[in-house]
Scaffold this motif. Structure first.
Motif, PDB file in Angstrom:
ATOM      1  N   PRO A   1       0.901  -1.294   0.000  1.00 59.82           N
ATOM      2  CA  PRO A   1      -0.043  -0.028   0.062  1.00 59.82           C
ATOM      3  C   PRO A   1       0.748   1.177  -0.018  1.00 59.82           C
ATOM      4  O   PRO A   1       1.992   1.592   0.801  1.00 59.82           O
ATOM      5  N   GLY A   2       0.421   2.234  -0.777  1.00 59.56           N
ATOM      6  CA  GLY A   2       1.317   3.505  -1.095  1.00 59.56           C
ATOM      7  C   GLY A   2       2.284   3.491  -2.264  1.00 59.56           C
ATOM      8  O   GLY A   2       2.828   4.584  -2.211  1.00 59.56           O
ATOM      9  N   SER A   3       2.427   2.246  -2.666  1.00 60.90           N
ATOM     10  CA  SER A   3       3.380   2.241  -3.600  1.00 60.90           C
ATOM     11  C   SER A   3       2.926   2.517  -5.205  1.00 60.90           C
ATOM     12  O   SER A   3       3.587   2.358  -6.241  1.00 60.90           O
ATOM     13  N   ARG A   4       1.791   3.137  -5.201  1.00 66.90           N
ATOM     14  CA  ARG A   4       1.070   3.312  -6.517  1.00 66.90           C
ATOM     15  C   ARG A   4       2.133   4.365  -7.321  1.00 66.90           C
ATOM     16  O   ARG A   4       2.028   4.412  -8.568  1.00 66.90           O
ATOM     17  N   ILE A   5       2.539   5.258  -6.441  1.00 67.44           N
ATOM     18  CA  ILE A   5       3.536   6.285  -7.113  1.00 67.44           C
ATOM     19  C   ILE A   5       4.343   5.803  -8.013  1.00 67.44           C
ATOM     20  O   ILE A   5       4.811   6.518  -8.970  1.00 67.44           O
ATOM     21  N   VAL A   6       5.017   4.621  -7.520  1.00 68.21           N
ATOM     22  CA  VAL A   6       6.130   3.992  -8.277  1.00 68.21           C
ATOM     23  C   VAL A   6       5.592   3.582  -9.749  1.00 68.21           C
ATOM     24  O   VAL A   6       6.552   3.680 -10.714  1.00 68.21           O
ATOM     25  N   ALA A   7       4.280   3.438  -9.963  1.00 69.29           N
ATOM     26  CA  ALA A   7       3.819   3.142 -11.026  1.00 69.29           C
ATOM     27  C   ALA A   7       3.971   4.188 -12.253  1.00 69.29           C
ATOM     28  O   ALA A   7       4.189   3.982 -13.334  1.00 69.29           O
ATOM     29  N   ASP A   8       3.639   5.428 -11.566  1.00 71.22           N
ATOM     30  CA  ASP A   8       3.843   6.771 -12.318  1.00 71.22           C
ATOM     31  C   ASP A   8       5.232   6.902 -12.816  1.00 71.22           C
ATOM     32  O   ASP A   8       5.496   7.190 -13.889  1.00 71.22           O
ATOM     33  N   ALA A   9       6.110   6.867 -11.739  1.00 69.98           N
ATOM     34  CA  ALA A   9       7.512   7.006 -11.956  1.00 69.98           C
ATOM     35  C   ALA A   9       7.980   6.056 -13.125  1.00 69.98           C
ATOM     36  O   ALA A   9       8.614   6.144 -14.006  1.00 69.98           O
ATOM     37  N   ALA A  10       7.507   4.597 -13.025  1.00 70.22           N
ATOM     38  CA  ALA A  10       8.028   3.617 -13.884  1.00 70.22           C
ATOM     39  C   ALA A  10       7.472   4.080 -15.347  1.00 70.22           C
ATOM     40  O   ALA A  10       8.124   3.655 -16.441  1.00 70.22           O
ATOM     41  N   VAL A  11       6.087   4.241 -15.233  1.00 72.39           N
ATOM     42  CA  VAL A  11       5.782   4.591 -16.631  1.00 72.39           C
ATOM     43  C   VAL A  11       6.496   5.698 -17.190  1.00 72.39           C
ATOM     44  O   VAL A  11       6.560   5.761 -18.476  1.00 72.39           O
ATOM     45  N   GLY A  12       6.605   6.748 -16.517  1.00 76.85           N
ATOM     46  CA  GLY A  12       7.266   8.007 -17.148  1.00 76.85           C
ATOM     47  C   GLY A  12       8.802   7.788 -17.704  1.00 76.85           C
ATOM     48  O   GLY A  12       8.999   8.022 -18.514  1.00 76.85           O
ATOM     49  N   VAL A  13       9.210   7.048 -16.740  1.00 81.15           N
ATOM     50  CA  VAL A  13      10.902   6.497 -16.946  1.00 81.15           C
ATOM     51  C   VAL A  13      10.843   5.683 -18.150  1.00 81.15           C
ATOM     52  O   VAL A  13      11.594   5.795 -18.991  1.00 81.15           O
ATOM     53  N   GLY A  14       9.844   4.672 -18.128  1.00 82.87           N
ATOM     54  CA  GLY A  14       9.811   3.626 -19.162  1.00 82.87           C
ATOM     55  C   GLY A  14       9.413   4.336 -20.430  1.00 82.87           C
ATOM     56  O   GLY A  14      10.100   3.819 -21.631  1.00 82.87           O
ATOM     57  N   LEU A  15       8.583   5.203 -20.613  1.00 82.31           N
ATOM     58  CA  LEU A  15       8.108   5.834 -21.671  1.00 82.31           C
ATOM     59  C   LEU A  15       9.256   6.698 -22.289  1.00 82.31           C
ATOM     60  O   LEU A  15       9.507   6.630 -23.554  1.00 82.31           O
ATOM     61  N   GLY A  16       9.955   7.261 -21.414  1.00 79.46           N
ATOM     62  CA  GLY A  16      10.978   8.157 -21.919  1.00 79.46           C
ATOM     63  C   GLY A  16      12.270   7.110 -22.549  1.00 79.46           C
ATOM     64  O   GLY A  16      12.594   7.519 -23.710  1.00 79.46           O
ATOM     65  N   ALA A  17      12.640   6.073 -21.910  1.00 79.95           N
ATOM     66  CA  ALA A  17      13.435   5.092 -22.459  1.00 79.95           C
ATOM     67  C   ALA A  17      12.955   4.585 -24.029  1.00 79.95           C
ATOM     68  O   ALA A  17      13.611   4.561 -24.816  1.00 79.95           O
ATOM     69  N   LEU A  18      11.728   4.330 -23.968  1.00 82.37           N
ATOM     70  CA  LEU A  18      11.239   3.937 -25.247  1.00 82.37           C
ATOM     71  C   LEU A  18      11.283   4.996 -26.346  1.00 82.37           C
ATOM     72  O   LEU A  18      11.452   4.773 -27.466  1.00 82.37           O
ATOM     73  N   LEU A  19      10.838   6.115 -26.046  1.00 85.64           N
ATOM     74  CA  LEU A  19      11.026   7.206 -27.013  1.00 85.64           C
ATOM     75  C   LEU A  19      12.364   7.357 -27.469  1.00 85.64           C
ATOM     76  O   LEU A  19      12.443   7.645 -28.754  1.00 85.64           O
ATOM     77  N   ASP A  20      13.285   7.439 -26.552  1.00 85.19           N
ATOM     78  CA  ASP A  20      14.621   7.550 -26.943  1.00 85.19           C
ATOM     79  C   ASP A  20      15.127   6.314 -27.875  1.00 85.19           C
ATOM     80  O   ASP A  20      15.628   6.580 -28.940  1.00 85.19           O
ATOM     81  N   TRP A  21      14.647   4.988 -27.606  1.00 84.73           N
ATOM     82  CA  TRP A  21      15.045   3.930 -28.324  1.00 84.73           C
ATOM     83  C   TRP A  21      14.359   3.995 -29.645  1.00 84.73           C
ATOM     84  O   TRP A  21      14.909   3.799 -30.729  1.00 84.73           O
ATOM     85  N   ALA A  22      13.091   4.508 -29.820  1.00 84.91           N
ATOM     86  CA  ALA A  22      12.527   4.595 -31.191  1.00 84.91           C
ATOM     87  C   ALA A  22      13.244   5.682 -32.204  1.00 84.91           C
ATOM     88  O   ALA A  22      13.000   5.455 -33.268  1.00 84.91           O
ATOM     89  N   GLN A  23      13.858   6.439 -31.352  1.00 83.95           N
ATOM     90  CA  GLN A  23      14.686   7.330 -32.377  1.00 83.95           C
ATOM     91  C   GLN A  23      15.990   6.769 -33.005  1.00 83.95           C
ATOM     92  O   GLN A  23      16.437   7.079 -34.190  1.00 83.95           O
ATOM     93  N   ASP A  24      16.386   5.572 -32.429  1.00 88.17           N
ATOM     94  CA  ASP A  24      17.484   4.940 -33.089  1.00 88.17           C
ATOM     95  C   ASP A  24      17.296   3.430 -32.496  1.00 88.17           C
ATOM     96  O   ASP A  24      17.912   2.831 -31.755  1.00 88.17           O
ATOM     97  N   PRO A  25      16.330   2.573 -33.486  1.00 88.80           N
ATOM     98  CA  PRO A  25      16.006   1.450 -32.784  1.00 88.80           C
ATOM     99  C   PRO A  25      17.111   0.023 -33.059  1.00 88.80           C
ATOM    100  O   PRO A  25      16.354  -0.946 -33.198  1.00 88.80           O
ATOM    101  N   GLN A  26      18.073   0.404 -33.024  1.00 86.84           N
ATOM    102  CA  GLN A  26      19.092  -0.530 -33.219  1.00 86.84           C
ATOM    103  C   GLN A  26      19.317  -1.327 -32.023  1.00 86.84           C
ATOM    104  O   GLN A  26      19.661  -2.691 -31.970  1.00 86.84           O
ATOM    105  N   GLY A  27      19.432  -0.847 -30.802  1.00 83.56           N
ATOM    106  CA  GLY A  27      19.510  -1.375 -29.673  1.00 83.56           C
ATOM    107  C   GLY A  27      18.204  -2.389 -29.020  1.00 83.56           C
ATOM    108  O   GLY A  27      17.321  -2.472 -29.814  1.00 83.56           O
ATOM    109  N   ASP A  28      18.303  -2.896 -28.048  1.00 85.83           N
ATOM    110  CA  ASP A  28      17.399  -3.727 -27.150  1.00 85.83           C
ATOM    111  C   ASP A  28      16.500  -2.858 -26.251  1.00 85.83           C
ATOM    112  O   ASP A  28      17.071  -2.322 -25.592  1.00 85.83           O
ATOM    113  N   PRO A  29      15.330  -2.549 -26.794  1.00 85.62           N
ATOM    114  CA  PRO A  29      14.309  -1.929 -25.820  1.00 85.62           C
ATOM    115  C   PRO A  29      14.361  -2.336 -24.288  1.00 85.62           C
ATOM    116  O   PRO A  29      14.350  -1.569 -23.371  1.00 85.62           O
ATOM    117  N   ALA A  30      14.319  -3.706 -24.297  1.00 85.93           N
ATOM    118  CA  ALA A  30      14.230  -4.086 -22.963  1.00 85.93           C
ATOM    119  C   ALA A  30      15.373  -3.712 -22.006  1.00 85.93           C
ATOM    120  O   ALA A  30      15.212  -3.670 -20.903  1.00 85.93           O
TER     121      ALA A  30
END
Length: 192
Positions: free
Chosen positions: A148-177
């Motif tokens: 309980p109370g860790s819902r905020i981690v989901a927001d951080a993970a979604v934001g950081v994850g989306l940022g990483a994927l957007l960066d990857w999409a600019q140069d999709p040679q690497g492994d997004p995972a």
């Protein structure tokens, strides 16, 4: 005796639906969303246009990726399966690693292609904004069930994850995972 036939029929329908959407996404990437016709998609998938419309009533429905190589259920289960006492960001990081490691190379490649198309084609992005919100809720619910109370981690993970994927999409040679794993590692370091 009838049960296996129904299962086989349902699996065949699921394969057909996936193949149609896979060809649609490939054509959207190659020719653009607006320039791709349902007839071209049907031809590429080796089905009749009426079959495409049976699974996807409109062309716009082909761009909605809710069930196309979704990892939502696997992520919920992986989060729940993480050992007690882990830091919340490490729970998310470990769950993502486990889910991607458990995918076949073909499914992983299809998932990467799915994400690349979603991130680079505006019409597909727009069709999936609700999917991002749904994924955020799923992740938040899974984290809240653990701690309980860790819902905020989901927001951080979604934001950081989306940022990483957007960066990857600019140069999709690497492994997004791998890009996600590194981003979650940096987030964990920052929060510690």
């Amino acid at each position: 005796m009838d049960q296996p036939a129904t299962g086989l029929r349902e699996r065949k329908k699921a394969r057909t639906k996936t193949a149609i959407q896979q060809h649609a996404l490939r054509l959207f990437k190659e020719h653009g969303y607006q320039a791709t016709t349902v007839e071209q998609i049907a031809e590429a998938a080796e089905v009749a246009p009426s079959t495409v419309f049976r699974y996807f009533p409109t062309k716009e429905d082909l761009a909605v990726l809710d069930s196309y190589f979704s990892i939502a259920d696997a992520m919920s289960a992986a989060i729940a399966a993480q050992p007690a006492g882990m830091a919340p960001v490490e729970v998310v990081r470990s769950a993502f690693r486990g889910v991607f490691a458990g995918m076949s190379p073909e499914d992983r490649a299809a998932r990467y292609e799915r994400d690349l198309v979603m991130l680079t084609i505006p019409e597909v992005w727009a069709a999936n904004l609700s999917l991002i919100a749904k994924s955020r809720r799923m992740l938040a619910d899974a984290m809240q069930a653990r701690s309980p109370g860790s819902r905020i981690v989901a927001d951080a993970a979604v934001g950081v994850g989306l940022g990483a994927l957007l960066d990857w999409a600019q140069d999709p040679q690497g492994d997004p995972a791998e890009a996600l794993d590194q981003a979650f590692s940096r987030l964990a370091e920052f929060l510690s």
